[in-house]
Motif scaffolding. Sequence first.
Motif, PDB file in Angstrom:
ATOM      1  N   GLY A 152       0.811  -1.216   0.000  1.00 52.29           N
ATOM      2  CA  GLY A 152       0.000   0.000   0.000  1.00 52.29           C
ATOM      3  C   GLY A 152       0.838   1.256   0.000  1.00 52.29           C
ATOM      4  O   GLY A 152       0.521   2.235  -0.681  1.00 52.29           O
ATOM      5  N   GLN A 155       2.358   1.822  -3.450  1.00 51.82           N
ATOM      6  CA  GLN A 155       1.377   2.338  -4.403  1.00 51.82           C
ATOM      7  C   GLN A 155       1.132   3.826  -4.174  1.00 51.82           C
ATOM      8  O   GLN A 155       0.962   4.594  -5.117  1.00 51.82           O
ATOM      9  CB  GLN A 155       0.070   1.552  -4.284  1.00 51.82           C
ATOM     10  CG  GLN A 155      -0.834   1.659  -5.485  1.00 51.82           C
ATOM     11  CD  GLN A 155      -0.294   0.922  -6.698  1.00 51.82           C
ATOM     12  OE1 GLN A 155       0.904   0.695  -6.855  1.00 51.82           O
ATOM     13  NE2 GLN A 155      -1.181   0.549  -7.596  1.00 51.82           N
ATOM     14  N   THR A 176      -5.186  -1.328  -7.542  1.00 43.98           N
ATOM     15  CA  THR A 176      -5.476  -1.992  -6.261  1.00 43.98           C
ATOM     16  C   THR A 176      -5.403  -3.512  -6.360  1.00 43.98           C
ATOM     17  O   THR A 176      -5.842  -4.218  -5.447  1.00 43.98           O
ATOM     18  CB  THR A 176      -6.876  -1.598  -5.759  1.00 43.98           C
ATOM     19  OG1 THR A 176      -7.865  -2.050  -6.695  1.00 43.98           O
ATOM     20  CG2 THR A 176      -6.998  -0.091  -5.593  1.00 43.98           C
ATOM     21  N   LEU A 179      -3.699  -5.323  -3.369  1.00 45.45           N
ATOM     22  CA  LEU A 179      -3.874  -4.682  -2.067  1.00 45.45           C
ATOM     23  C   LEU A 179      -5.058  -5.260  -1.307  1.00 45.45           C
ATOM     24  O   LEU A 179      -6.034  -5.719  -1.898  1.00 45.45           O
ATOM     25  CB  LEU A 179      -4.073  -3.179  -2.250  1.00 45.45           C
ATOM     26  CG  LEU A 179      -2.956  -2.420  -2.971  1.00 45.45           C
ATOM     27  CD1 LEU A 179      -3.291  -0.937  -3.035  1.00 45.45           C
ATOM     28  CD2 LEU A 179      -1.609  -2.642  -2.291  1.00 45.45           C
ATOM     29  N   ASN A 183      -6.227  -0.912   2.228  1.00 45.79           N
ATOM     30  CA  ASN A 183      -5.291  -0.173   1.387  1.00 45.79           C
ATOM     31  C   ASN A 183      -5.928   0.224   0.061  1.00 45.79           C
ATOM     32  O   ASN A 183      -5.658   1.312  -0.464  1.00 45.79           O
ATOM     33  CB  ASN A 183      -4.020  -0.994   1.143  1.00 45.79           C
ATOM     34  CG  ASN A 183      -3.009  -0.845   2.254  1.00 45.79           C
ATOM     35  OD1 ASN A 183      -2.623   0.259   2.614  1.00 45.79           O
ATOM     36  ND2 ASN A 183      -2.584  -1.964   2.816  1.00 45.79           N
ATOM     37  N   ALA A 184      -6.765  -0.650  -0.489  1.00 46.22           N
ATOM     38  CA  ALA A 184      -7.469  -0.317  -1.729  1.00 46.22           C
ATOM     39  C   ALA A 184      -8.333   0.918  -1.535  1.00 46.22           C
ATOM     40  O   ALA A 184      -8.373   1.818  -2.389  1.00 46.22           O
ATOM     41  CB  ALA A 184      -8.308  -1.497  -2.201  1.00 46.22           C
ATOM     42  N   ILE A 187      -6.222   4.021  -1.695  1.00 46.56           N
ATOM     43  CA  ILE A 187      -5.808   4.355  -3.070  1.00 46.56           C
ATOM     44  C   ILE A 187      -6.948   4.999  -3.831  1.00 46.56           C
ATOM     45  O   ILE A 187      -6.765   6.009  -4.515  1.00 46.56           O
ATOM     46  CB  ILE A 187      -5.306   3.091  -3.795  1.00 46.56           C
ATOM     47  CG1 ILE A 187      -4.061   2.530  -3.098  1.00 46.56           C
ATOM     48  CG2 ILE A 187      -5.023   3.401  -5.267  1.00 46.56           C
ATOM     49  CD1 ILE A 187      -2.929   3.513  -2.916  1.00 46.56           C
ATOM     50  N   TRP A 188      -8.152   4.443  -3.729  1.00 46.94           N
ATOM     51  CA  TRP A 188      -9.294   5.037  -4.433  1.00 46.94           C
ATOM     52  C   TRP A 188      -9.561   6.449  -3.938  1.00 46.94           C
ATOM     53  O   TRP A 188      -9.869   7.350  -4.728  1.00 46.94           O
ATOM     54  CB  TRP A 188     -10.541   4.178  -4.259  1.00 46.94           C
ATOM     55  CG  TRP A 188     -10.514   2.831  -4.914  1.00 46.94           C
ATOM     56  CD1 TRP A 188     -10.870   1.638  -4.352  1.00 46.94           C
ATOM     57  CD2 TRP A 188     -10.131   2.523  -6.260  1.00 46.94           C
ATOM     58  NE1 TRP A 188     -10.720   0.622  -5.252  1.00 46.94           N
ATOM     59  CE2 TRP A 188     -10.270   1.126  -6.433  1.00 46.94           C
ATOM     60  CE3 TRP A 188      -9.660   3.292  -7.324  1.00 46.94           C
ATOM     61  CZ2 TRP A 188      -9.983   0.488  -7.634  1.00 46.94           C
ATOM     62  CZ3 TRP A 188      -9.364   2.654  -8.527  1.00 46.94           C
ATOM     63  CH2 TRP A 188      -9.523   1.272  -8.668  1.00 46.94           C
ATOM     64  N   THR A 205      -9.618  -1.245 -14.146  1.00 46.35           N
ATOM     65  CA  THR A 205      -9.756  -2.085 -12.958  1.00 46.35           C
ATOM     66  C   THR A 205     -10.708  -3.253 -13.161  1.00 46.35           C
ATOM     67  O   THR A 205     -11.656  -3.176 -13.944  1.00 46.35           O
ATOM     68  CB  THR A 205     -10.243  -1.230 -11.765  1.00 46.35           C
ATOM     69  OG1 THR A 205     -10.271  -2.034 -10.585  1.00 46.35           O
ATOM     70  CG2 THR A 205     -11.635  -0.650 -12.016  1.00 46.35           C
TER      71      THR A 205
END
Length: 254
Positions: A152, A155, A176, A179, A183-184, A187-188, A205
């Motif tokens: 994470g 990224q 992602t 991840l 953590n995803a 990122i989003w 994605t």
Amino acid sequence: MSAARLTGLTVGIDLRRGRASAVVDVLDDVHLDIPAGRVTALVGESGCGKSLVAAALSGLLPPGSRVHGTVHVGGRQVRCDDERAWRALRGRHVGSVPQSAATSFTPVRTVGSQLAEICARLRSDRTPEHLCAAMALPAGVVDRYPHELSGGMAQRVAIAAALAGRPGLLIADEPTSALDPDNAAVIWRLLGDAASDGAGVLVITHDMPSLLRAQVCDEVAVMARGTVLSQAPLSDALGSPDPYTQALLGTVLV
């Protein structure tokens, strides 16, 4: 306002074997608009051409590709084979977040030194420390080496690098995929923040459930067999009667 636009883009690759030559269209009459200030998700089954769309928008199509149609970035038409133009666009106008962030950095140099080099090359108005703080990374991360980062964190550093030049177009290819859900979600949120700051964000994605939970997706473009079948606001895509679209988004419709 469009951050980028593809109009009638057809890309053929010459699959030469010995003296025989056969051009295969890998993208076929692609129309795609990436609005500034919005997150657009590009979805479709594996092998349908999503990553080649990203390559076309970054000037990274395979050498010798036969291209028809147009590519506009920031209101400017750019030939796919104009490497000089693309070198000027990358970083400052087009930022890319790789799928495997950890391997996109040199392993023998600290994160801070690599971000500093990117900032200097792009004449960024932000320091590595500012970029990492914007990504909610601890201050000491600039002194770490890439192998010392979690997935994470790596990224987030990759997003920091992509945003160093304040690009108008940000492309994230499966950001992602490796991840965990927490953590995803981070990122989003960061990609959504980039759109809120004015960038047009294109995310490629297969992880639509977590993207939709993050509530940052504005539009969905659906690909199949090398072409974009539809592009619509998220609410319209979720309510689409098309079976293929339902299959791609079905995990969030039950």
